[in-house]
Design a protein around this motif. Structure first.
Motif, PDB file in Angstrom:
ATOM      1  N   CYS A 175       2.033  11.148  -8.903  1.00  0.00           N
ATOM      2  CA  CYS A 175       1.290  11.539 -10.110  1.00  0.00           C
ATOM      3  C   CYS A 175       0.453  12.792  -9.850  1.00  0.00           C
ATOM      4  CB  CYS A 175       0.385  10.402 -10.568  1.00  0.00           C
ATOM      5  SG  CYS A 175       1.284   9.032 -11.308  1.00  0.00           S
ATOM      6  N   LEU A 176      -0.179  12.842  -8.700  1.00  0.00           N
ATOM      7  CA  LEU A 176      -1.021  13.994  -8.372  1.00  0.00           C
ATOM      8  C   LEU A 176      -0.226  15.291  -8.221  1.00  0.00           C
ATOM      9  CD1 LEU A 176      -3.501  12.374  -5.826  1.00  0.00           C
ATOM     10  CD2 LEU A 176      -4.011  13.140  -8.155  1.00  0.00           C
ATOM     11  N   CYS A 207       0.649   7.163  -6.446  1.00  0.00           N
ATOM     12  CA  CYS A 207      -0.510   8.032  -6.655  1.00  0.00           C
ATOM     13  C   CYS A 207      -0.187   9.475  -6.286  1.00  0.00           C
ATOM     14  CB  CYS A 207      -1.699   7.537  -5.830  1.00  0.00           C
ATOM     15  SG  CYS A 207      -2.387   5.983  -6.421  1.00  0.00           S
ATOM     16  N   TYR A 238       2.060   1.957  -3.491  1.00  0.00           N
ATOM     17  CA  TYR A 238       0.899   2.408  -4.270  1.00  0.00           C
ATOM     18  C   TYR A 238       0.588   3.871  -3.966  1.00  0.00           C
ATOM     19  CZ  TYR A 238      -3.896   2.782  -5.898  1.00  0.00           C
ATOM     20  OH  TYR A 238      -5.056   3.205  -6.514  1.00  0.00           O
ATOM     21  N   MET A 239       0.584   4.228  -2.687  1.00  0.00           N
ATOM     22  CA  MET A 239       0.279   5.608  -2.289  1.00  0.00           C
ATOM     23  C   MET A 239       1.371   6.573  -2.760  1.00  0.00           C
ATOM     24  SD  MET A 239      -2.653   5.524  -1.048  1.00  0.00           S
ATOM     25  CE  MET A 239      -2.788   7.181  -0.442  1.00  0.00           C
ATOM     26  N   TRP A 279       0.824  -1.205   0.000  1.00  0.00           N
ATOM     27  CA  TRP A 279       0.000   0.000   0.000  1.00  0.00           C
ATOM     28  C   TRP A 279       0.860   1.257   0.000  1.00  0.00           C
ATOM     29  CZ3 TRP A 279       0.275   3.652   3.798  1.00  0.00           C
ATOM     30  CH2 TRP A 279       0.947   3.289   4.973  1.00  0.00           C
TER      31      TRP A 279
END
Length: 144
Positions: A79-80, A76, A72-73, A69
C-alpha cells in the motif's frame, strides 16, 4: 511387470485416462484436496504414497495461505509503495507456490513417472483439482 517410464516418455501424447482429485470445501474456502484414494490408480500406485503426496500438498497450500506478521507487512508495504514493491520482491505466497512446483517435479521424477503417471500442478487447473494423467503401459500395448 510394468515398464519403467521417465518424464521425457510421458511428454508424448499417449495418455489413456485422467484422474481428478477434487478440492475439499468441507473446511471452508481454504485450498485443500480430498485424500480419498481413487480406484483408477490401484494397480499403479500405493495408497500410502498417494495420501502422503496429497497431504503434503494440503500442508504447503495451508502454509501459503497462512496469515501472519509477514503477510501483514507485505500488505502494508504494498500500500505504501502503490504495489510497485512487487516488481522487485516475491510475496510469501509466490515463494510457497515455487516450493509446491518443485515438490511436484520431484514427486513426478521419483514416484509418479516410473509408474506411468504424471501429477499436474493444481495451479495449472485453477486450484480446483489435482490432475493425475495415466499413460498406457507400453509393455502391454507393444506386446513385449
Amino acid at each position: 511387470m510394468a515398464e519403467t517410464h521417465s518424464l521425457q516418455d510421458l511428454t508424448q501424447p499417449s495418455a489413456t485416462a485422467k484422474v481428478f482429485i477434487q478440492r475439499d470445501y468441507s473446511s471452508g474456502s481454504i485450498c485443500k484436496f480430498h485424500t480419498k484414494f481413487p480406484s483408477e490408480l490401484e494397480s499403479r500406485l500405493d495408497k500410502q504414497q498417494f495420501e502422503e503426496t496429497i497431504q503434503a500438498l494440503n500442508n504447503l497450500y495451508a502454509e501459503a495461505e497462512k496469515l501472519g506478521w509477514r503477510s501483514y507487512m507485505e500488505g502494508c508495504l504494498s500500500c505504501l509503495t502503490g504495489y510497485t514493491v512487487f516488481l522487485c520482491m516475491e510475496t510469501h505466497f509466490e515463494k510457497v507456490l515455487k516450493r509446491i512446483d518443485n515438490y511436484i517435479k520431484v514427486q513426478n521424477e521419483k514416484i509418479y513417472a516410473p509408474r506411468g503417471l504424471l501429477l499436474t500442478d493444481p495451479i495449472e487447473r485453477g486450484l480446483r483439482v489435482v490432475e493425475i494423467t495415466v499413460f498406457e503401459d507400453r509393455s502391454v500395448s507393444s506386446g513385449r
